[in-house]
Design an enzyme around this catalytic site. Structure first.
Site, PDB file in Angstrom:
ATOM      1  N   HIS A   1       7.800 -22.837 -34.620  1.00 35.74           N
ATOM      2  CA  HIS A   1       8.910 -22.783 -35.585  1.00 35.74           C
ATOM      3  C   HIS A   1       9.592 -24.157 -35.666  1.00 35.74           C
ATOM      4  O   HIS A   1       9.890 -24.647 -36.743  1.00 35.74           O
ATOM      5  CB  HIS A   1       9.968 -21.758 -35.150  1.00 35.74           C
ATOM      6  CG  HIS A   1       9.512 -20.328 -35.177  1.00 35.74           C
ATOM      7  ND1 HIS A   1       9.629 -19.496 -34.100  1.00 35.74           N
ATOM      8  CD2 HIS A   1       8.964 -19.574 -36.171  1.00 35.74           C
ATOM      9  CE1 HIS A   1       9.178 -18.290 -34.412  1.00 35.74           C
ATOM     10  NE2 HIS A   1       8.769 -18.309 -35.664  1.00 35.74           N
TER      11      HIS A   1
ATOM     12  N   LYS B   1      12.508  -3.725 -36.250  1.00 34.90           N
ATOM     13  CA  LYS B   1      11.462  -4.490 -35.542  1.00 34.90           C
ATOM     14  C   LYS B   1      11.681  -4.475 -34.033  1.00 34.90           C
ATOM     15  O   LYS B   1      10.915  -5.082 -33.297  1.00 34.90           O
ATOM     16  CB  LYS B   1      11.445  -5.945 -36.034  1.00 34.90           C
ATOM     17  CG  LYS B   1      10.717  -6.139 -37.357  1.00 34.90           C
ATOM     18  CD  LYS B   1      10.236  -7.566 -37.518  1.00 34.90           C
ATOM     19  CE  LYS B   1       9.289  -7.702 -38.706  1.00 34.90           C
ATOM     20  NZ  LYS B   1       8.773  -9.077 -38.842  1.00 34.90           N
TER      21      LYS B   1
ATOM     22  N   ARG C   1      -0.383 -20.141 -40.068  1.00 35.66           N
ATOM     23  CA  ARG C   1      -1.114 -20.551 -38.865  1.00 35.66           C
ATOM     24  C   ARG C   1      -2.612 -20.441 -39.069  1.00 35.66           C
ATOM     25  O   ARG C   1      -3.378 -21.273 -38.616  1.00 35.66           O
ATOM     26  CB  ARG C   1      -0.710 -19.670 -37.678  1.00 35.66           C
ATOM     27  CG  ARG C   1       0.638 -20.025 -37.117  1.00 35.66           C
ATOM     28  CD  ARG C   1       1.196 -18.934 -36.284  1.00 35.66           C
ATOM     29  NE  ARG C   1       1.544 -17.782 -37.129  1.00 35.66           N
ATOM     30  CZ  ARG C   1       2.238 -16.751 -36.709  1.00 35.66           C
ATOM     31  NH1 ARG C   1       2.608 -16.682 -35.460  1.00 35.66           N
ATOM     32  NH2 ARG C   1       2.532 -15.776 -37.532  1.00 35.66           N
TER      33      ARG C   1
ATOM     34  N   SER D   1       5.826 -15.562 -31.596  1.00 35.54           N
ATOM     35  CA  SER D   1       6.922 -15.065 -30.763  1.00 35.54           C
ATOM     36  C   SER D   1       6.432 -13.876 -29.927  1.00 35.54           C
ATOM     37  O   SER D   1       6.793 -13.738 -28.759  1.00 35.54           O
ATOM     38  CB  SER D   1       8.094 -14.623 -31.639  1.00 35.54           C
ATOM     39  OG  SER D   1       8.594 -15.694 -32.386  1.00 35.54           O
TER      40      SER D   1
HETATM   41  P1  ADP Z   1       8.435 -12.924 -39.412  1.00 31.55           P
HETATM   42  O1  ADP Z   1       8.730 -11.657 -38.676  1.00 31.55           O
HETATM   43  O2  ADP Z   1       9.225 -13.080 -40.686  1.00 31.55           O
HETATM   44  O3  ADP Z   1       6.987 -13.248 -39.595  1.00 31.55           O
HETATM   45  P2  ADP Z   1       8.461 -15.039 -37.421  1.00 31.55           P
HETATM   46  O4  ADP Z   1       9.649 -15.551 -36.667  1.00 31.55           O
HETATM   47  O5  ADP Z   1       7.337 -14.452 -36.653  1.00 31.55           O
HETATM   48  O6  ADP Z   1       9.077 -14.050 -38.477  1.00 31.55           O
HETATM   49  O7  ADP Z   1       7.870 -16.210 -38.330  1.00 31.55           O
HETATM   50  C1  ADP Z   1       8.667 -16.868 -39.275  1.00 31.55           C
HETATM   51  C2  ADP Z   1       7.811 -17.859 -40.046  1.00 31.55           C
HETATM   52  O8  ADP Z   1       7.357 -18.883 -39.144  1.00 31.55           O
HETATM   53  C3  ADP Z   1       6.539 -17.261 -40.656  1.00 31.55           C
HETATM   54  O9  ADP Z   1       6.291 -17.910 -41.872  1.00 31.55           O
HETATM   55  C4  ADP Z   1       5.467 -17.603 -39.661  1.00 31.55           C
HETATM   56  O10 ADP Z   1       4.212 -17.710 -40.287  1.00 31.55           O
HETATM   57  C5  ADP Z   1       5.957 -18.948 -39.182  1.00 31.55           C
HETATM   58  N1  ADP Z   1       5.460 -19.225 -37.845  1.00 31.55           N
HETATM   59  C6  ADP Z   1       5.461 -18.423 -36.779  1.00 31.55           C
HETATM   60  N2  ADP Z   1       4.878 -19.027 -35.704  1.00 31.55           N
HETATM   61  C7  ADP Z   1       4.518 -20.247 -36.135  1.00 31.55           C
HETATM   62  C8  ADP Z   1       3.830 -21.349 -35.535  1.00 31.55           C
HETATM   63  N3  ADP Z   1       3.374 -21.281 -34.288  1.00 31.55           N
HETATM   64  N4  ADP Z   1       3.625 -22.460 -36.269  1.00 31.55           N
HETATM   65  C9  ADP Z   1       4.064 -22.511 -37.559  1.00 31.55           C
HETATM   66  N5  ADP Z   1       4.664 -21.509 -38.194  1.00 31.55           N
HETATM   67  C10 ADP Z   1       4.892 -20.392 -37.500  1.00 31.55           C
END
Ligand code: ADP
Length: 163
Positions: free
Chosen positions: A20, A44, A93, A131
């Site tokens: 992130h 969630k 990703r 996450s």
């Molecule tokens: P959500 O539940 O909305 O998917 P996340 O916090 O899991 O929330 O992800 C938020 C955004 O960050 C999404 O667009 C996801 O693809 C992106 N994201 C999550 N992990 C990574 C990572 N390791 N590298 C780049 N982008 C990421």
């Protein structure tokens, strides 16, 4: 600020990871202002409360002068309208992310035609990182210091020692 200059980066951020953070850093260079917006969504069953996620995000975005943190509930399009923003940022990703992200982007476009979704590819070194995985590894006592910011690593350890 013109709407095209503000980008909203929405997500659960439960918790924020270095993946992130990498995306936030790239966006801060590409856009005038980045709003990292965490979703208030108890269905969630998050590990961290919204308040905790906001605190962690505030700490990690502090070095960037043009990044702020917020939370929202309900439809992302309504939140974007309320912030006067017309750009949404999401990370990709792997191709497996793309299918779901494309569906969401197209639905959001249907709901708010002027809203554009921008995808930024994940850094190769973090493309496996989520996450969910971080929580699983941390819960089992695994080393997570290389994949999350120090404040997140500390809070994960605290959480799991209390569970
Ligand atoms: P959500 O539940 O909305 O998917 P996340 O916090 O899991 O929330 O992800 C938020 C955004 O960050 C999404 O667009 C996801 O693809 C992106 N994201 C999550 N992990 C990574 C990572 N390791 N590298 C780049 N982008 C990421």
């Amino acid at each position: 600020m013109p709407a095209q200059k503000i980008v909203i980066y929405p997500g659960s951020f439960d918790p924020p990871t270095n993946g992130h953070l990498d995306l936030i850093e790239r966006a801060s260079k590409a856009f005038a202002h980045v709003v990292v917006a965490t979703l208030r969504n108890d269905s969630k069953r998050p590990l961290f409360t919204v308040a905790e996620r906001l605190e962690m995000l505030r700490e990690v975005v502090e070095p960037f002068g043009n990044v702020s943190v917020d939370s929202f509930e309900g439809l992302l399009v309504d939140y974007a309208r309320s912030r006067g923003a017309k750009l949404i940022l999401r990370g990709i990703r792997a191709i497996s992310d793309y299918e779901y992200e494309l569906q969401m982007a197209l639905m959001n476009r249907k709901l708010y035609p002027e809203l554009e979704t921008i995808f930024i590819p994940a850094a190769e070194s973090y493309s496996y990182l989520s996450s969910r995985l971080v929580k699983e590894v941390s819960a089992l006592g695994g080393e997570i210091d290389d994949v999350v910011p120090p404040t997140v690593a500390r809070r994960l350890r605290e959480k799991h020692s209390k569970l």
